[in-house]
Design an enzyme around this catalytic site. Structure first.
Site, PDB file in Angstrom:
ATOM      1  N   ARG A  46      69.684  67.883  -0.062  1.00 14.58           N
ATOM      2  CA  ARG A  46      69.757  66.700   0.805  1.00 14.58           C
ATOM      3  C   ARG A  46      71.097  66.637   1.524  1.00 14.58           C
ATOM      4  O   ARG A  46      71.196  66.205   2.670  1.00 14.58           O
ATOM      5  CB  ARG A  46      69.514  65.423  -0.020  1.00 14.58           C
ATOM      6  CG  ARG A  46      69.784  64.144   0.771  1.00 14.58           C
ATOM      7  CD  ARG A  46      69.047  62.909   0.237  1.00 14.58           C
ATOM      8  NE  ARG A  46      68.940  62.840  -1.200  1.00 14.58           N
ATOM      9  CZ  ARG A  46      69.932  62.483  -2.018  1.00 14.58           C
ATOM     10  NH1 ARG A  46      71.118  62.144  -1.543  1.00 14.58           N
ATOM     11  NH2 ARG A  46      69.732  62.458  -3.318  1.00 14.58           N
ATOM     12  N   ASP A 170      70.781  57.023  24.141  1.00 18.97           N
ATOM     13  CA  ASP A 170      69.604  57.827  23.797  1.00 18.97           C
ATOM     14  C   ASP A 170      69.366  58.779  24.971  1.00 18.97           C
ATOM     15  O   ASP A 170      68.982  58.358  26.057  1.00 18.97           O
ATOM     16  CB  ASP A 170      68.401  56.900  23.564  1.00 18.97           C
ATOM     17  CG  ASP A 170      67.149  57.663  23.132  1.00 18.97           C
ATOM     18  OD1 ASP A 170      67.029  58.860  23.451  1.00 18.97           O
ATOM     19  OD2 ASP A 170      66.271  57.047  22.499  1.00 18.97           O
ATOM     20  N   LYS A 195      61.023  65.701  21.250  1.00 16.17           N
ATOM     21  CA  LYS A 195      60.658  65.810  22.657  1.00 16.17           C
ATOM     22  C   LYS A 195      61.226  67.100  23.242  1.00 16.17           C
ATOM     23  O   LYS A 195      60.882  68.159  22.778  1.00 16.17           O
ATOM     24  CB  LYS A 195      61.117  64.548  23.400  1.00 16.17           C
ATOM     25  CG  LYS A 195      60.787  63.233  22.650  1.00 16.17           C
ATOM     26  CD  LYS A 195      59.313  62.924  22.553  1.00 16.17           C
ATOM     27  CE  LYS A 195      58.978  61.836  21.539  1.00 16.17           C
ATOM     28  NZ  LYS A 195      59.699  60.578  21.691  1.00 16.17           N
TER      29      LYS A 195
HETATM   30  C1  PLP Z   1      60.123  59.484  20.890  1.00 12.88           C
HETATM   31  C2  PLP Z   1      61.377  58.771  21.172  1.00 12.88           C
HETATM   32  C3  PLP Z   1      62.171  58.211  20.146  1.00 12.88           C
HETATM   33  C4  PLP Z   1      61.732  58.235  18.699  1.00 12.88           C
HETATM   34  O1  PLP Z   1      61.729  59.516  18.177  1.00 12.88           O
HETATM   35  P1  PLP Z   1      60.727  60.021  17.015  1.00 12.88           P
HETATM   36  O2  PLP Z   1      61.099  61.457  16.918  1.00 12.88           O
HETATM   37  O3  PLP Z   1      59.334  59.782  17.486  1.00 12.88           O
HETATM   38  O4  PLP Z   1      61.054  59.248  15.793  1.00 12.88           O
HETATM   39  C5  PLP Z   1      63.354  57.609  20.492  1.00 12.88           C
HETATM   40  N1  PLP Z   1      63.757  57.536  21.778  1.00 12.88           N
HETATM   41  C6  PLP Z   1      63.029  58.043  22.793  1.00 12.88           C
HETATM   42  C7  PLP Z   1      63.523  57.920  24.191  1.00 12.88           C
HETATM   43  C8  PLP Z   1      61.822  58.671  22.532  1.00 12.88           C
HETATM   44  O5  PLP Z   1      61.097  59.152  23.545  1.00 12.88           O
END
Ligand code: PLP
Length: 378
Positions: A46, A170, A195
């Site tokens: 971990r 983000d 993504k």
């Molecule tokens: C998909 C997404 C998230 C969340 O990520 P997960 O991998 O699904 O937990 C956060 N921010 C953005 C912009 C996203 O497209």
């Protein structure tokens, strides 16, 4: 080193035991210790894993950061920001963040007495009025999903810094190939690596990158203490994927630009949202803070029936949630990704029943355009 070189090499060197050129997948939960108190720096899976470390170093290099801290999902990475706040603190966040971020903050963090101001970040000066003594973080996402609105990262970071706040960005939609928030003054950049970073729609993952040692220590502590770590196999897949990030992003951008240019001239398209188009309200800012426009294009047919027919009729584009993979996807934000947003709020944001979001993949763009044509003409 240049971006593509770092993407392929950063964080990775031939395995010291065998010379294996590719970082091995260290599937182990524990590590043999030589004697009491003497080990090789690895004690428990971990806390330490060499495959995960390679991924963390790789993405930290791409974001031009110093430290990467990987998580089991994008939302687990966002959850780890709790290392930076305590009960009673206040966060100023963009009113158009990823739905899961809003849910995490409002449905979980608020119960622990962390408070939020959700504001329109298209004018960063809106932040100034919201700052109170308890404010700790400014949280933004740019471009936003699915309307592709942009926020000026440099200006937000300046305002936050002057008030002693951390800025979190983000960067999932752009990736460091097109946008590097740390270079624009942000303190923390985070991703859903599910993504574009992984880009092959076969891993759920997240990562945080920073240059600051104190932030790194706090987030690293959450990674260990809360334990939402990614599996070594998922880290390896993502590491394999970032090797092609530069060429993938180039192609996503090129295909999306062509599709946006094509759609812009079609009479059945009422509105189109893509920051690469001169008609986009934030095009100037896009040119300033991004080196490309990414692969997401949203279109409003102005006719819910036509949108529905379109979603039903494509053959190359697949109807699915998520984005950023090599394959083209489409989604209906009003009933899929943004179904939990109240209708009035949705419509205020532009998320109508006739809005469709395309995640343009890296297939032959002629095939994608032909697919769109046949779907609307059926
Ligand atoms: C998909 C997404 C998230 C969340 O990520 P997960 O991998 O699904 O937990 C956060 N921010 C953005 C912009 C996203 O497209």
């Amino acid at each position: 080193m240049g971006f593509a070189t770092d993407a392929i090499h950063a964080g990775q060197s031939p395995d010291s035991a065998t010379g294996a050129v590719m970082t091995p997948i260290y599937m182990t939960s524990t590590y043999a210790q030589d004697e009491l108190g003497k080990h090789k720096g690895y004690e428990y899976g971990r806390t330490h894993n060499p495959t995960r470390e390679a991924l963390e170093k790789n993405i930290a290099a791409l974001e031009r950061g110093k430290y990467g801290i990987a998580f089991a999902s994008g939302v687990a990475a966002i959850q780890a920001l709790q290392g930076l706040v305590k009960s009673g603190d206040h966060i100023i966040a963009s009113d158009n963040v990823y739905g899961g971020t809003y849910r995490l903050f409002e449905k979980i963090w608020r119960d622990y007495n962390i408070n939020f101001s959700w504001i329109d970040m298209s004018n960063p000066d809106n932040i100034i009025n919201e700052i109170i003594a308890d404010t700790r973080l400014v949280y933004i996402e740019t471009p936003t999903n699915p309307m592709l609105n942009l926020t000026d990262i440099k200006r937000v970071s300046e305002i936050a810094k002057n008030a002693g706040l951390f800025t979190v960005v983000d960067n999932t939609f752009m990736t460091p190939y097109f946008q590097r928030p740390l270079e624009l003054g942000a303190d923390i950049v985070l991703h859903s690596s599910t993504k574009y970073l992984n880009g092959h729609s076969d891993v759920i993952g997240g990562i945080i990158v920073t240059r600051k040692e104190d932030i790194h220590e706090k987030i690293r502590f959450i990674q260990k203490a809360a334990g939402a770590v990614p599996s070594p196999f998922d880290c390896w897949l993502t590491l394999r994927a970032t090797k092609t990030l530069a060429i993938r992003m180039k192609q996503h951008n090129e295909n999306a630009m062509k599709i946006a240019g094509y759609l812009q001239n079609q009479s059945y398209v009422k509105s189109i949202y893509y920051p690469g188009l001169k008609t986009h309200p934030h095009h100037e800012l896009a040119l300033k803070q991004m080196s490309g426009f990414g692969g997401i294009v949203s279109i409003d047919f102005g006719d819910a029936e036509l949108a529905e027919k379109f979603l039903r009729s494509t053959k190359v584009f697949t109807l699915a949630e998520s984005l950023g993979g090599v394959e083209s996807l489409l989604c209906h934000p009003a009933t899929m990704t943004h179904a939990s947003v109240p209708k009035r709020e949705r419509e205020r944001m532009g998320i109508t029943e006739s809005l469709v979001r395309l995640s343009v993949g890296i297939e032959d763009v002629e095939d994608l355009i032909a697919d769109i044509e046949q779907a609307v003409n059926l």
